[in-house]
Enzyme design. Structure first.
Site, PDB file in Angstrom:
ATOM      1  N   LYS A 241     -37.558 -60.649 -67.523  1.00 19.08           N
ATOM      2  CA  LYS A 241     -37.073 -60.883 -68.893  1.00 19.08           C
ATOM      3  C   LYS A 241     -38.154 -61.537 -69.738  1.00 19.08           C
ATOM      4  CE  LYS A 241     -32.313 -61.815 -67.410  1.00 19.08           C
ATOM      5  NZ  LYS A 241     -31.252 -62.834 -67.390  1.00 19.08           N
TER       6      LYS A 241
ATOM      7  N   GLU B 201     -28.131 -59.243 -54.939  1.00 23.66           N
ATOM      8  CA  GLU B 201     -28.491 -60.378 -55.792  1.00 23.66           C
ATOM      9  C   GLU B 201     -28.215 -61.698 -55.068  1.00 23.66           C
ATOM     10  OE1 GLU B 201     -28.460 -60.325 -60.367  1.00 23.66           O
ATOM     11  OE2 GLU B 201     -26.545 -61.249 -59.874  1.00 23.66           O
TER      12      GLU B 201
ATOM     13  N   HIS C 114     -22.872 -33.963 -47.525  1.00 23.66           N
ATOM     14  CA  HIS C 114     -23.588 -32.780 -48.003  1.00 23.66           C
ATOM     15  C   HIS C 114     -24.832 -33.163 -48.786  1.00 23.66           C
ATOM     16  CE1 HIS C 114     -20.354 -29.862 -46.932  1.00 23.66           C
ATOM     17  NE2 HIS C 114     -19.686 -30.996 -46.897  1.00 23.66           N
TER      18      HIS C 114
END
Lengths: 525, 525
Positions: free
Chosen positions: B456, B323, B352
């Site tokens: 938004k 950010e 793994h």
């Protein structure tokens, strides 16, 4: 910028929807050329053929001379021979029976109470599937909760046992290791065993093994009369083992609907087995990955499920995708350095973490949005008049997708109706097949992992060095790491790190804590 | 390939060790050119100057015309004026007192019992720090456990409350939102409030706010007589707020040593404030990031702490790094598309999962190993003669590092002595400053986030559309999304998705479930 009308058209043109699964795949926000699918048809057809061969029992993992049979686990009819088919059916029946016996209390700890906790000991493919499934499907009503040892961190072991507390008396331990020789898992098992013994409990009466028949672990479990042993066959790879006993034993113990889980996968398999690109969600996924990264992994795969229960899916996919596709050589031996990096957690949460970079920053990724249609099981709750929290969640997914597309950031959108065993099975099956297809498209072997041995071997050498250095340690004032390195014929840097580690953890080893590495003297107290 | 001798030399030459922190940074496995640090000196000096200005109160966030003061939080002496200094000291004193009152039971729920659970409601910077710190420092002996609402997923809310169960009567809710207007947090708060009311509990007597003075949330909390309100000032950015009330309130409630946490950060700040590249771990980190990705984010940052307690560090860093640095334009307005992608979980677990790709696959990353010297608090346990689980953990870190380096994959190694409040504070401070320095090096504003609004806004438009579409819905047999789109003057695609979402969640909305989107008819039941 495309018009909304042309996007609506593209959405419909490429939409793949499977009615029985209530599943859809939307690739309208991928900017592939009109002729891309046609151009890729020969490669896609090859991938279909190779997958068909694999499913009928071809030796797909040439390195290890073994078949790759995870598709048979949810459809034993497909198994290449009667023996494998019977084994799957028998194992699954035994798992159902075992879980049922544990739930009823006919298999119970010495205290007479029922088992109420599971401690799963495994790493990589022996943990990531069970962790994802447990988090996706778990609820407070489950007959048991679950803890994991998925590392060789001593503090991590202590911490889990601290959480379990007195619950140890009703804890069932499931030890999972295909080879039976994975050190992290072996260490976790030994630490757990010691804890049980300290608590005056017979470890074997609390333990179950999932492992390759005849493995070290299998023998150990047999010898110590563990409660049960379930097989993990050589034709199941670790990263595609969640529908073998590896995933089914914990899932059944947690009370999940394992038959739905298998059925969901089988249903997705049936759809994505059909060799028709435009109707095949797994092939379209693989082709979109190919398009996004030019078939060379140039773009990271960001996984954004808008649902808390799916937050671990990206971790599961990290192994499935990266271990399968991250290869140095292609199948012709050419150096290609393939792979696709995977990360992500969940939306809308991650919007508040790194969507800033996704929209504005380095354009080195494509997003996969996963939408879950159903908001919740309980009654709706309005946070504003006529608007729910779930409406917001949906709005954020669509809004972020639009905001990214506007800035030329591509995305795929998968929709599923809800998070249940059937759907999780289908989602896993979709990605397993997409990864297999992509391996064919870029001509790598998606079923081996030749690159993981070097680190293990180097670790083993370091542990041997540690023992030798410790034995060579003199009394105070001691010697420098360079002096000791000469004595044991090793690199001074390795010796230094091994000694620093001993000083921090072995009370008998001291140092004069000189801040200059070459000057620091190490000694036995 | 470098000889072991030259690596030992390089290790010593560039090692940065801070004795008081028992911290070290090893950049010997980064293949930067011999003259790289000298070449970068002008940029590094500029970054030092800019950081010094920031720390003395310059307007660093020009967009929002505000100062950036997270460094003052752990050293209020540095604050640019008496008012800010007094505010920090007073707030921290109030937090200590509040936590002490909760622990003693002088602040308690109506039942008379002590608060035993925390429900933290926040997202992004208001959750990632508290989550990382709680997981790193938590133990079963803490005075409270902690749950999070960090999304707007209705099922996620239900699930947390299902886990809390009857514990709701002793749950303290901490609502964190700087602006007080973040929808996810607002929704979570409203859902929680409703739960408390249903349980016959006065929500205000269970609630605490951390928010900007005068915000919507601040007013709401005051109006409803919440237990306490703590300030989050405009000079603290969300992603660097963990040492403000945002992080300190939950940490103090969990019984963590917040003064140690602040002191660790202050100590690291003091070391990394010194404008001398070769002794400055934060600057060297920033320069290594620059080297790895050519100052353009060409390599992903893989974070691999070999310690379970640090598994969430990468999620914390995703926000802090991505950010801050993921920006479209540089400070001169030039389009640059900067940023560095961050992912990783923990070692040896991730070995793994995807070390196969790291060693063999697409070379688009560099690794940061984090070593924790001390294996565990309790007594050592041998898994083989003279070898512990912790020796294995250390061996795997060194082994993987060597295996990657052998294949030209670069890595940084950070060592800390153990995981405690002091060390976590110092680690956070290190990365906060490294991110600030890197912002200067590549000339981006690391203190704003202009790209997060678009999503938004698009979400808000979609919610408005949803209301309009729902109102426009006819009775059966209904209309297609194209018809409805015309009626409400919107895109057919948006209308379709909104309607599908309603069908899945609003019992009053139905469809004929035609599989072809353009043909599906939607109606009010």
């Amino acid at each position: 910028m495309d018009s909304t009308a042309s996007l609506w058209e593209k959405f419909q043109k490429y939409l793949v929807a499977y009615e029985d699964l209530e599943f859809s795949l939307d690739i309208s926000r991928m900017r592939f050329a009109d002729d891309f699918l046609a151009r890729m048809k020969p490669e896609a057809d090859r991938a279909f053929r190779e997958m068909a061969e694999l499913e009928t029992g071809a030796i797909a993992n040439a390195d290890e001379q073994r078949m790759v049979g995870h598709y048979w686990l949810r459809n034993p009819q497909l198994a290449p021979n009667q023996e494998i088919r019977a084994d799957i059916e028998k194992t699954n029946a035994r798992i159902r029976q075992f879980a049922s016996d544990v739930h009823s209390g006919s298999i119970a700890p010495a205290s007479g109470k029922k088992f109420a906790h599971i401690l799963l000991i495994g790493i990589g493919g022996s943990a990531l599937g069970p962790q994802f499934v447990a988090d996706a499907l778990g609820s407070a009503k489950d007959p048991s909760n679950i803890f994991f040892f998925d590392n060789t961190d001593p503090d991590g072991f202590d911490r889990v046992f601290e959480k379990i507390g007195d619950g140890i008396a009703t804890t069932l331990v499931v030890v999972i290791s295909k080879s039976g020789g994975t050190k992290e898992t072996r260490n976790g098992m030994l630490e757990a065993q010691a804890r049980f013994e300290t608590a005056g409990l017979n470890f074997g009466k609390h333990a179950v093994a999932v492992t390759g028949p005849g493995s070290e672990l299998d023998k150990f479990a047999a010898q110590h009369n563990w409660l049960a042993r379930f097989p993990m066959h050589d034709w199941v790879g670790g990263r595609t083992s969640v529908m073998s006993a590896v995933g089914l034993v914990p899932a059944a113990l947690l009370g999940f609907a394992i038959d739905d889980f298998l059925a969901g996968a089988a249903t997705m398999d049936a759809h994505t087995r059909a060799p028709e690109v435009r109707k095949n969600a797994a092939m379209l996924l693989a082709l979109m990955w190919y398009h996004a990264g030019n078939g060379r992994g140039e773009k990271d795969m960001v996984i954004l499920p808008y649902k808390d229960r799916l937050a671990l899916f990206s971790r599961y996919l990290q192994q499935l995708v990266m271990e399968s596709l991250g290869k140095e050589k292609d199948r012709d031996g050419k150096i290609v350095h393939q792979g696709i990096a995977v990360y992500g957690n969940k939306g809308s949460t991650d919007q508040h973490a790194y969507v800033q970079q996704l929209r504005d920053g380095v354009p080195n990724f494509f997003v996969t949005f996963i939408e879950v249609a159903k908001d919740r099981s309980g009654p709706a709750f309005d946070v504003e008049e006529g608007i729910t929290s779930g409406d917001y969640l949906h709005g954020f997914l669509r809004g972020t997708r639009a905001a990214l597309y506007e800035k030329d950031r591509e995305s795929i959108t998968i929709s599923i109706p809800e998070v249940n065993a059937f759907q999780i099975g289908s989602l896993i099956a979709l990605y397993e097949r997409a990864v297999g297809f992509y391996g064919s498209l870029v001509n790598v072997n998606a079923y081996h992992q030749p690159g993981v041995e070097a680190g293990k071997k180097a670790a083993t050498r370091l542990l041997e060095l540690q023992s030798r250095v410790r034995q060579a340690l003199p009394q105070a004032p001691g010697q420098t790491s360079e002096q000791l390195a000469q004595a044991v014929n090793a690199s001074a840097e390795d010796v230094f790190h091994v000694l620093r580690h001993l000083v921090a953890n072995d009370h008998a080893v001291g140092s004069d804590s000189n801040v200059r590495p070459s000057q620091e003297k190490f000694f036995l107290r």
